[in-house]
Write an enzyme that holds these catalytic residues in place. Structure first.
Site, mmCIF file in Angstrom:
data_model
loop_
_atom_site.group_PDB
_atom_site.id
_atom_site.type_symbol
_atom_site.label_atom_id
_atom_site.label_comp_id
_atom_site.label_asym_id
_atom_site.label_seq_id
_atom_site.Cartn_x
_atom_site.Cartn_y
_atom_site.Cartn_z
ATOM 1 N N CYS A 1 -3.038 4.791 9.442
ATOM 2 C CA CYS A 1 -1.752 4.294 9.937
ATOM 3 C C CYS A 1 -1.113 5.220 10.964
ATOM 4 O O CYS A 1 0.087 5.109 11.247
ATOM 5 C CB CYS A 1 -0.795 4.084 8.762
ATOM 6 N N CYS B 1 8.216 3.305 5.561
ATOM 7 C CA CYS B 1 7.302 3.094 4.432
ATOM 8 C C CYS B 1 8.045 2.850 3.131
ATOM 9 O O CYS B 1 7.443 2.472 2.131
ATOM 10 C CB CYS B 1 6.377 4.301 4.267
ATOM 11 N N CYS C 1 0.841 -1.204 0.000
ATOM 12 C CA CYS C 1 0.000 0.000 0.000
ATOM 13 C C CYS C 1 0.872 1.247 0.000
ATOM 14 O O CYS C 1 0.629 2.197 -0.759
ATOM 15 C CB CYS C 1 -0.922 -0.020 1.212
ATOM 16 N N CYS C 2 1.904 1.263 0.841
ATOM 17 C CA CYS C 2 2.838 2.394 0.891
ATOM 18 C C CYS C 2 3.518 2.600 -0.451
ATOM 19 O O CYS C 2 3.753 3.736 -0.881
ATOM 20 C CB CYS C 2 3.897 2.171 1.971
ATOM 21 N N CYS D 1 -0.617 8.758 6.878
ATOM 22 C CA CYS D 1 -1.973 8.449 6.434
ATOM 23 C C CYS D 1 -2.871 8.201 7.655
ATOM 24 O O CYS D 1 -2.419 7.669 8.672
ATOM 25 C CB CYS D 1 -1.967 7.219 5.546
#
Length: 251
Positions: free
Chosen positions: A212, A237, A128-129, A209
């Protein structure tokens, strides 16, 4: 934490404590930024809009340096982050560029893994990162000789040896606040009335984010609120991790 009914103290009031050699650190930081602008153009500042980064942006502005600022809008930022971004973009003395992930990549990832994939495994969180941050970073840095970050040695054990200037990869990275303390950062913010992220007043020292990032408790590490469900050793990340291949040096 404040008592029930008591006014919540602001981050600037809680943390603004200059170290003894703050003026020397500030002079060194200013000189480093001047040299970077003069000798390493084109270069750019990466900003998450956290306290460290708004200090650097303010220095760039007040020194009149030709250094644009970029922000990665991951599509998962807090509303307060987007509001501060809009205020920063409205400053006529700054050039602010915003980079977003490839929408098709986000749609495919979320469709396949779900909106909360990051909680299921480190691999999915890093995937996702990569989509939301690492790939847009590569575009932001394309054509740049150097970039400027808000990394500080005090932030975590993984960053304890961050240099002021890192020439270990093809693109030079400047970390002008490397030896600043958290107290130094907030002292500068208070001294100059710098506009800062309101979540810092809610005990968020590190802001990323929304899914997170959480507030931290007294005594926790600066980055304890980032990916708090993971082991400390994997809490990056990909933006500031050294890589071996040419492709990965962009991240």
């Amino acid at each position: 934490m404040p008592l029930p009914g008591a006014a919540r103290p602001r981050a600037v009031d809680l943390h603004a404590r200059a170290s003894r050699n703050f003026e020397a650190k500030l002079a060194l930081t200013r000189e480093l930024l001047r040299q970077a602008a003069a000798q390493y153009a084109p270069l750019t500042q990466a900003s998450s809009l956290g306290a460290d980064d708004v200090v650097i942006t303010h220095l760039i502005e007040t020194l009149g340096l030709d250094i644009p600022v970029f922000v990665l809008d991951t599509g998962m930022l807090h509303a307060q982050t987007l509001e501060l971004l809009a205020r920063t973009q409205a400053n006529p003395r700054l050039r602010v560029q915003v980079y977003q992930p490839v929408n098709e990549s986000v749609v495919h990832f979320v469709g396949r893994e779900g909106k909360e994939a990051m909680y299921r495994s480190v691999e999915l969180r890093k995937a996702c990162c990569h989509i939301r941050k690492v790939e847009p970073l590569a575009r932001a840095l394309e054509g740049q000789r150097a970039w400027i970050t808000g990394l500080r040695r005090e932030q975590s054990a993984a960053r304890a040896e961050v240099p002021l200037q890192d020439d270990s990869e093809p693109r030079t990275k400047f970390n002008p606040l490397a030896d600043w303390t958290w107290g130094d950062v907030w002292h500068y913010i208070r001294l100059h009335g710098v506009d800062y992220h309101p979540l810092h007043d809610e005990f968020y020292p590190s802001i990323g984010c929304a899914p997170c990032t959480r507030a931290i408790s007294l005594g926790e590490d600066f980055r304890a609120g980032r990916w708090w469900w993971e082991d400390e050793t994997v809490k990056e990340c990909g933006l500031h991790v050294k890589h071996q291949t040419k492709e990965e040096t962009l991240s």
